[in-house]
Motif scaffolding. Structure first.
Motif, PDB file in Angstrom:
ATOM      1  N   GLN A   1       0.828  -1.205   0.000  1.00 31.86           N
ATOM      2  CA  GLN A   1       0.000   0.000   0.000  1.00 31.86           C
ATOM      3  C   GLN A   1       0.864   1.257   0.000  1.00 31.86           C
ATOM      4  O   GLN A   1       0.566   2.228  -0.710  1.00 31.86           O
ATOM      5  CB  GLN A   1      -0.931   0.004   1.215  1.00 31.86           C
ATOM      6  N   GLN A   2       1.930   1.243   0.777  1.00 27.01           N
ATOM      7  CA  GLN A   2       2.852   2.377   0.803  1.00 27.01           C
ATOM      8  C   GLN A   2       3.460   2.609  -0.568  1.00 27.01           C
ATOM      9  O   GLN A   2       3.588   3.749  -1.027  1.00 27.01           O
ATOM     10  CB  GLN A   2       3.950   2.110   1.832  1.00 27.01           C
ATOM     11  N   MET A   3       3.795   1.529  -1.257  1.00 25.44           N
ATOM     12  CA  MET A   3       4.366   1.652  -2.598  1.00 25.44           C
ATOM     13  C   MET A   3       3.348   2.199  -3.587  1.00 25.44           C
ATOM     14  O   MET A   3       3.677   3.024  -4.439  1.00 25.44           O
ATOM     15  CB  MET A   3       4.890   0.292  -3.058  1.00 25.44           C
ATOM     16  N   LYS A   4       2.099   1.742  -3.475  1.00 27.80           N
ATOM     17  CA  LYS A   4       1.055   2.238  -4.370  1.00 27.80           C
ATOM     18  C   LYS A   4       0.848   3.742  -4.187  1.00 27.80           C
ATOM     19  O   LYS A   4       0.674   4.481  -5.167  1.00 27.80           O
ATOM     20  CB  LYS A   4      -0.253   1.498  -4.102  1.00 27.80           C
ATOM     21  N   GLU A   5       0.868   4.190  -2.951  1.00 27.70           N
ATOM     22  CA  GLU A   5       0.684   5.620  -2.681  1.00 27.70           C
ATOM     23  C   GLU A   5       1.845   6.438  -3.239  1.00 27.70           C
ATOM     24  O   GLU A   5       1.636   7.518  -3.805  1.00 27.70           O
ATOM     25  CB  GLU A   5       0.536   5.833  -1.177  1.00 27.70           C
ATOM     26  N   LEU A   6       3.071   5.930  -3.075  1.00 25.78           N
ATOM     27  CA  LEU A   6       4.224   6.648  -3.611  1.00 25.78           C
ATOM     28  C   LEU A   6       4.233   6.636  -5.137  1.00 25.78           C
ATOM     29  O   LEU A   6       4.675   7.604  -5.767  1.00 25.78           O
ATOM     30  CB  LEU A   6       5.521   6.035  -3.079  1.00 25.78           C
ATOM     31  N   ALA A   7       3.775   5.549  -5.732  1.00 27.46           N
ATOM     32  CA  ALA A   7       3.718   5.483  -7.198  1.00 27.46           C
ATOM     33  C   ALA A   7       2.831   6.602  -7.743  1.00 27.46           C
ATOM     34  O   ALA A   7       3.146   7.226  -8.764  1.00 27.46           O
ATOM     35  CB  ALA A   7       3.187   4.119  -7.636  1.00 27.46           C
ATOM     36  N   VAL A   8       1.720   6.877  -7.037  1.00 28.25           N
ATOM     37  CA  VAL A   8       0.822   7.962  -7.445  1.00 28.25           C
ATOM     38  C   VAL A   8       1.475   9.317  -7.174  1.00 28.25           C
ATOM     39  O   VAL A   8       1.469  10.208  -8.027  1.00 28.25           O
ATOM     40  CB  VAL A   8      -0.525   7.848  -6.703  1.00 28.25           C
ATOM     41  N   GLU A   9       2.074   9.464  -5.998  1.00 32.07           N
ATOM     42  CA  GLU A   9       2.678  10.737  -5.617  1.00 32.07           C
ATOM     43  C   GLU A   9       3.848  11.099  -6.530  1.00 32.07           C
ATOM     44  O   GLU A   9       3.993  12.249  -6.957  1.00 32.07           O
ATOM     45  CB  GLU A   9       3.164  10.652  -4.171  1.00 32.07           C
ATOM     46  N   TRP A  10       4.695  10.122  -6.843  1.00 31.97           N
ATOM     47  CA  TRP A  10       5.883  10.377  -7.660  1.00 31.97           C
ATOM     48  C   TRP A  10       5.601  10.270  -9.158  1.00 31.97           C
ATOM     49  O   TRP A  10       6.399  10.737  -9.971  1.00 31.97           O
ATOM     50  CB  TRP A  10       7.000   9.396  -7.305  1.00 31.97           C
ATOM     51  N   GLY A  11       4.508   9.624  -9.528  1.00 32.33           N
ATOM     52  CA  GLY A  11       4.215   9.420 -10.943  1.00 32.33           C
ATOM     53  C   GLY A  11       5.175   8.452 -11.600  1.00 32.33           C
ATOM     54  O   GLY A  11       5.521   8.616 -12.781  1.00 32.33           O
ATOM     55  N   LEU A  12       5.599   7.439 -10.849  1.00 38.33           N
ATOM     56  CA  LEU A  12       6.577   6.476 -11.354  1.00 38.33           C
ATOM     57  C   LEU A  12       6.093   5.053 -11.111  1.00 38.33           C
ATOM     58  O   LEU A  12       5.396   4.792 -10.130  1.00 38.33           O
ATOM     59  CB  LEU A  12       7.935   6.661 -10.652  1.00 38.33           C
ATOM     60  N   PRO A  13       6.489   4.113 -11.988  1.00 35.61           N
ATOM     61  CA  PRO A  13       6.122   2.713 -11.764  1.00 35.61           C
ATOM     62  C   PRO A  13       6.964   2.090 -10.653  1.00 35.61           C
ATOM     63  O   PRO A  13       8.160   2.346 -10.553  1.00 35.61           O
ATOM     64  CB  PRO A  13       6.427   2.055 -13.117  1.00 35.61           C
ATOM     65  N   PHE A  14       6.324   1.296  -9.815  1.00 35.98           N
ATOM     66  CA  PHE A  14       6.982   0.555  -8.742  1.00 35.98           C
ATOM     67  C   PHE A  14       6.853  -0.941  -9.015  1.00 35.98           C
ATOM     68  O   PHE A  14       5.809  -1.405  -9.472  1.00 35.98           O
ATOM     69  CB  PHE A  14       6.327   0.862  -7.398  1.00 35.98           C
ATOM     70  N   TYR A  15       7.900  -1.670  -8.681  1.00 38.79           N
ATOM     71  CA  TYR A  15       7.863  -3.128  -8.779  1.00 38.79           C
ATOM     72  C   TYR A  15       8.377  -3.745  -7.491  1.00 38.79           C
ATOM     73  O   TYR A  15       9.303  -3.225  -6.868  1.00 38.79           O
ATOM     74  CB  TYR A  15       8.735  -3.621  -9.940  1.00 38.79           C
ATOM     75  N   GLU A  16       7.788  -4.873  -7.121  1.00 34.22           N
ATOM     76  CA  GLU A  16       8.328  -5.713  -6.061  1.00 34.22           C
ATOM     77  C   GLU A  16       9.022  -6.890  -6.737  1.00 34.22           C
ATOM     78  O   GLU A  16       8.447  -7.527  -7.636  1.00 34.22           O
ATOM     79  CB  GLU A  16       7.213  -6.230  -5.143  1.00 34.22           C
ATOM     80  N   THR A  17      10.246  -7.190  -6.316  1.00 29.46           N
ATOM     81  CA  THR A  17      11.018  -8.234  -6.969  1.00 29.46           C
ATOM     82  C   THR A  17      11.711  -9.131  -5.954  1.00 29.46           C
ATOM     83  O   THR A  17      11.888  -8.765  -4.789  1.00 29.46           O
ATOM     84  CB  THR A  17      12.111  -7.640  -7.882  1.00 29.46           C
ATOM     85  N   SER A  18      12.140 -10.290  -6.435  1.00 29.22           N
ATOM     86  CA  SER A  18      13.046 -11.151  -5.696  1.00 29.22           C
ATOM     87  C   SER A  18      14.070 -11.698  -6.682  1.00 29.22           C
ATOM     88  O   SER A  18      13.724 -12.493  -7.565  1.00 29.22           O
ATOM     89  CB  SER A  18      12.301 -12.309  -5.033  1.00 29.22           C
ATOM     90  N   ALA A  19      15.316 -11.249  -6.538  1.00 30.91           N
ATOM     91  CA  ALA A  19      16.367 -11.781  -7.399  1.00 30.91           C
ATOM     92  C   ALA A  19      16.624 -13.249  -7.075  1.00 30.91           C
ATOM     93  O   ALA A  19      16.942 -14.049  -7.960  1.00 30.91           O
ATOM     94  CB  ALA A  19      17.647 -10.964  -7.223  1.00 30.91           C
TER      95      ALA A  19
END
Length: 206
Positions: free
Chosen positions: A147-165
């Protein structure tokens, strides 16, 4: 956000008409930048890594029916707020900003780097940037919520991804999305003579 397709990294070189793009991977030390790049470039998981080493990878990528040459600079985390880092930002065409989902402080570092990029790039709002949270497999250690990432994605206007190398989750999607953004922003690719200078001991994957 549409989910980008898979890319294929090949060893073909010397192809005429293939446009080149440069991507810089930035973030604090220990967040998994090198593991992310190695999973993408060689499909291996890097258990141990020297955090003081900067490496450069030169890949041929096929995505959405087109081949591109993708130069990825994996920066040393200790350099993210130095003059050396400003040189990376000046020459980079696109940026992967990496933080660890298990370390909320590393997300604040990414915000600082993001602002630094816009300052150095002259306030350009269309700079190709993808923000990546690593170590999503470590669910019991997580400090940054979806949820924190979704909110920042809207605020910053940038795509966010969660990953596991480690698990190979969503790593290709990160670089595919960045490549798509760079192709749109720079339809003619990298200008000639606009390459990062390699240091001795750097690894170049062809």
């Amino acid at each position: 956000m549409a989910r980008p397709g898979r890319s294929r990294v090949s060893s073909m070189t010397g192809m005429g008409g293939v446009l080149r793009y440069s991507a810089v991977v930035l973030g604090a030390g220990g967040v998994g930048k090198s593991a992310l790049v190695m999973r993408y470039g060689k499909n291996v998981f890097l258990e141990q890594y020297d955090p003081t080493i900067e490496e450069e990878y030169d890949l041929t990528v096929e995505y959405e029916g087109k081949r591109s040459r993708l130069e990825i600079v994996d920066t040393a985390g200790v350099e993210q707020f130095t003059g050396i880092n400003e040189s990376y930002i000046q020459r980079g065409m696109g940026f992967v900003l990496v933080f660890s989902l298990t370390q909320e402080a590393s997300l604040r570092d990414v915000d600082h780097i993001r602002q630094q990029i816009y300052r150095i790039k002259g306030g350009e709002e269309d700079v190709p940037i993808v923000v990546v949270g690593t170590k999503m497999d470590l669910t019991g250690e997580r400090e940054v919520s979806s949820q924190q990432m979704k909110e920042l994605a809207v605020e910053w206007g940038l795509p966010f991804y969660e990953t596991s190398a480690k698990k190979g989750w969503h790593v290709n999607e990160v670089f595919n999305h960045l490549l798509a953004r760079m192709r749109k922003r720079y339809p003619d690719g990298m200008p000639k003579g606009h390459r990062h200078r390699r240091k001795d001991g750097q690894c170049v994957i062809m």
